[in-house]
Design an enzyme around this catalytic site. Structure first.
Site, PDB file in Angstrom:
ATOM      1  N   ASP A  29      38.499  21.346  81.325  1.00  0.00           N
ATOM      2  CA  ASP A  29      39.593  21.865  80.510  1.00  0.00           C
ATOM      3  C   ASP A  29      40.350  23.019  81.150  1.00  0.00           C
ATOM      4  O   ASP A  29      41.481  23.299  80.784  1.00  0.00           O
ATOM      5  CB  ASP A  29      39.002  22.446  79.215  1.00  0.00           C
ATOM      6  CG  ASP A  29      38.931  21.419  78.121  1.00  0.00           C
ATOM      7  OD1 ASP A  29      39.713  20.459  78.163  1.00  0.00           O
ATOM      8  OD2 ASP A  29      38.088  21.589  77.224  1.00  0.00           O
ATOM      9  N   THR A  30      39.671  23.727  82.039  1.00  0.00           N
ATOM     10  CA  THR A  30      40.179  25.039  82.419  1.00  0.00           C
ATOM     11  C   THR A  30      40.926  25.059  83.749  1.00  0.00           C
ATOM     12  O   THR A  30      41.404  26.104  84.156  1.00  0.00           O
ATOM     13  CB  THR A  30      39.021  26.050  82.510  1.00  0.00           C
ATOM     14  OG1 THR A  30      38.180  25.674  83.596  1.00  0.00           O
ATOM     15  CG2 THR A  30      38.233  26.105  81.215  1.00  0.00           C
TER      16      THR A  30
END
Ligand code: GLC
Length: 803
Positions: free
Chosen positions: A494-495
């Site tokens: 996600d990051t």
């Protein structure tokens, strides 16, 4: 320091010291009604949705010593006033003589002794029900006759969990409580937000006469709330105020005069906390569960459910910690993640829009299809309902409203507004479902696509097979400068949020794995035109991948829009990423000699004794061109931390290579059961996997966080049962393909599959890691290593000899 121990025969973990490093929790009920209970009796309960229909106020961020959600007080008379204490330790923090919190399957039982008073409190939610039950038994062990009072307490929240915390005007004006007096001194407190008086009424009641009650926190704590939860001043009076709150901070407090208990005597009562449309609607159930026999029956049903659930797969390996995880704790955690996604835990606060994640749900389902196929199918369907017409997917959805959410993309308007991987997971989840159940009709079910703007056009629908094909089409048409799939806003990680136009090798691998799955499926369905089309696409992808993404010692992980790699020796930070190696094998796309090198590099640069790091070296400073990963210090979470979800993928990759030693080493080094001895360092529950452990780039190397709701559960279960033990379903039967440490003599597995029981014994006389050379099915030798589908409701014996 140890805080408890495993008691496998009762399928429990027993906490013996309430001062655990952080609160340890257990789940009761399901998302339909339920939540979690911490080991000091605090609880967070909701119905249908923790964000939009929450019942109990529980603030995770407050110190462990604080009151959280619910508790029980006991008191007896002393010369000047009452001696008051909580048998749950919190919030009064008295000295205990005995403290046990039995973390069971779907229930928690706290047993304690303070001042010669023994309390046993069993907390659970009956199956498919809308109430939390607390059955309390109090025994006088003082040796003298003693008069004891018990006060059960719950603190309510506004149903909209966020509003409770960001609005201190409207919320308190709407909160109300009423007392409904019943016969024989029984009563029920009801509580609601004014606008829900006719639709959602919380009830709190007991099967024991209640001499008085309180529903206003200020009055309960006393002294304008300069009274505290550790010493509520109203409890120094004989009776509570019987006040029906017209506003403010609502609680429910029920005072039970248990009367005089002779030495050795036990008295019991049962409380219920639930929600119904109205008290009238709730009345029948309330009366039913006032009867201890009904509670006992519900408790037995719960145990029966878990008995059946766990019986789907039971293993007997030479490793007791592995047995304990695979037979009890890991499948339980899979059930919990399937239920709660990343929604509600001690770390996931369940507020706002997060809901059920598309990629998370897809992976969670894969851990429980064999156990609860119907529920798994329901979740798959719901997820496809938030798949867009173009095949991509919403990042998550609210289970009550089915409203989709785009995830974090709103904070980054200049980046792509979709995740490059979400939709791809559904293909893998559906094929896993099909292989397990054989329910090919599912492919024909028609499911609507999601429309972000609801006003205009007609809703478009497609079959499940159509949803899968569209998912693949989306990625087929969404590629960057190298011909590799775009990253989108992010992929599994996600990051890492690179600039628009970036390419992701993870998306390439997941897409590749999906293509393999579709080739297999279409082959099985006899649809050769699709086989050909997917095969061509796969071959091209594999060729592109190997032409562009080999870095010399390992595979790279991303390409920036200008073609710069990330996850390459050329980078200063993030030189190597775990998933680029493991998934190059899972997707079948790594060339053999590179595969071996990639896994060796991973072992050399990413492995630690406490788990494998997600990447190395961590970024050291905020950098918007990389995104969220740089908000963490090096060694934390996705920035070079031990992000456990990725570890089972390496286990699987090692089994693909036939390396049983490493697969088992990686499996075992993150087994939480093995952390019981070093728990002060690790801190989280030893009976479930955590999401992350701080790595050796961080000063607190070894500290675990975000336990329970993590894809680690589903994948460790799949890696353990399906790849190390190697028992996994296929369209035509149960594959027996173990990859184990050489020293093992063998193992046994009992597995239910397509309406038959497979009693499997694997023998390893030559001490190999991989390779089955003889398979006997009901004493008859057969070719290959696939036990056939029986579907006859009978038990069959399968003997596999490795060599
Ligand atoms: C969290 C998210 C999951 C994501 C992972 C890695 O666990 O729930 O969707 O894949 O982090 O970023």
């Amino acid at each position: 320091m140890k805080y408890g121990y495993f008691e496998d025969k009762n399928k429990e973990y027993i906490i013996t010291n309430p001062k655990t490093p952080v609160k340890w929790i257990n789940y009761v009920g399901t998302l339909n009604f339920g939540g979690f209970v911490d080991h000091t009796g605090g609880a967070l309960i909701c119905k249908g949705d923790p964000s939009l229909n929450r019942i109990v106020k529980y603030i995770q961020q407050m110190p462990s010593s604080d009151f959280k959600g619910e508790t029980l007080y006991l008191r007896f008379r002393q010369r000047n006033g009452y001696k008051l204490f909580s048998p749950f330790f919190v919030p009064t923090l008295d000295q205990y003589d005995l403290y046990e919190c039995h973390v069971g399957l779907g229930y928690t039982r706290i047993i304690s002794e303070f001042y010669g008073i023994r309390t046993e409190c069993t907390i659970f939610v009956p199956i498919d029900d809308i109430r939390e039950i607390r059955e309390v038994k109090i025994t006088n062990k003082t040796g003298e006759e003693l008069e004891i009072d018990a006060v059960s307490v719950v603190e309510y929240t506004h149903f909209d969990a966020v509003r409770q915390f960001n609005n201190a005007d409207w919320v308190p004006q709407t909160m109300q409580s009423r007392c409904i007096q019943e016969e024989d001194g029984l009563l029920t407190l009801i509580q609601y937000a004014f606008m829900r008086r006719e639709t959602n009424v919380n009830f709190f009641t007991s099967n024991h006469p209640i001499s008085s009650f309180e529903s206003d926190r200020k009055r309960f704590l006393g002294d304008n709330e300069y009274g505290t939860w550790s010493n509520p001043l109203s409890l120094q009076k004989k009776e509570l105020g019987n006040y029906e709150a017209h506003r403010g901070d609502n609680i429910g407090a029920l005072l039970h005069h248990l009367g005089s208990l002779k030495p050795g005597e036990t008295k019991s009562f049962i409380t219920q906390l639930g929600q119904e449309q109205s008290f009238e609607k709730a009345r029948h159930g309330i009366e039913k569960y006032r009867n201890p026999e009904a509670v006992k029956k519900a408790y037995n049903e719960l145990n029966g459910f878990w008995e059946e659930f766990l019986s789907r797969i039971q293993v007997e390996t030479p490793d007791p910690a592995m047995n304990s995880m695979l037979n009890i704790h890991n499948p339980r955690q899979c059930f919990i993640t399937k239920n709660w996604s990343r929604y509600l835990s001690y770390y996931q606060l369940g507020m706002g829009t997060r809901g059920i994640g598309f990629r998370d749900g897809s992976q969670d389902v894969m851990g429980v299809i064999d156990h609860i196929p119907e529920e798994s199918k329901e979740l798959l369907k719901r997820m496809m309902m938030v798949q867009r017409i173009n095949g991509s997917a919403m990042h998550s959805f609210n289970p009550l409203t089915m409203e989709g959410s785009k995830g974090e993309t709103d904070d980054w308007p200049d980046r792509p507004q979709y995740y490059g991987d979400d939709h791809l997971w559904i293909v893998l989840a559906v094929t896993t479902y099909l292989k397990e159940t054989g329910d090919m009709e599912f492919l024909k079910e028609v499911i609507p696509y999601y429309k972000e703007k609801k006003e205009s056009q007609l809703q478009e629908s497609g079959t499940v097979l159509d949803h899968m094909k569209r998912a693949l089409d989306f990625t087929r048409n969404d590629k960057g400068r190298h011909g590799l799939p775009h990253l989108g806003f992010a992929d599994w990680n996600d990051t890492v949020n690179l600039r628009t136009g970036a390419e992701s090798l993870f998306n390439a691998h997941l897409y590749g794995k999906d293509l393999l799955e579709m080739i297999e499926l279409c082959n099985y369905l006899g649809d050769m035109a699709w086989v050909k089309s997917y095969q061509e696409e796969y071959d091209e992808l594999k060729e592109t991948f190997n032409r562009t993404s080999w870095d010399g010692e390992w595979y790279v992980r991303y390409f920036d829009p200008d073609g710069t790699p990330l996850g390459s020796h050329k980078n200063e930070n993030g030189k190597i990423y775990i998933n680029a190696q493991s998934w190059s094998l899972i997707s079948g796309m790594a060339l053999p000699e590179r595969a071996e090198k990639a896994l060796d590099s991973l072992n050399r640069l990413l492995n630690t004794a406490k788990g494998i790091k997600v990447s190395w070296p961590g970024f050291d400073g905020y950098d918007t061109t990389k995104g969220g990963i740089t908000t963490y210090p090096p060694g934390a979470k996705e920035n070079g931390g031990i992000f456990l979800h990725t570890n089972p993928w390496v286990v699987i990759a090692e089994t693909i290579m036939g390396n049983g030693e490493r697969a088992y080493e990686y499996y075992s080094q993150i087994n939480p059961a093995a952390k019981n001895e070093i728990i002060d360092e690790y801190e989280c529950e030893p009976y479930v996997y955590a999401q992350n452990i701080l790595s050796n780039e961080h000063p607190q190397f070894g500290l675990g966080r975000n336990s329970w709701l993590t894809g680690t559960a589903s994948w460790m279960y799949q890696a353990g049962t399906g790849f190390i033990l190697g028992i996994r379903p296929d369209y035509n039967g149960l594959v027996i393909d173990p990859c184990i440490p050489k020293k093992w003599d063998g193992f046994k597995v009992t597995r239910k599959y397509k309406n038959a029981v497979y009693n499997i014994e694997v023998k390893n006389p030559k001490h190999m890691s991989k390779g089955v050379y003889r398979l006997k099915v009901d004493s008859r030798e057969i070719n290959g290593n696939v036990a056939p589908v029986f579907g006859d409701g009978k038990t069959h014996s399968i003997e596999a000899v490795m060599g």
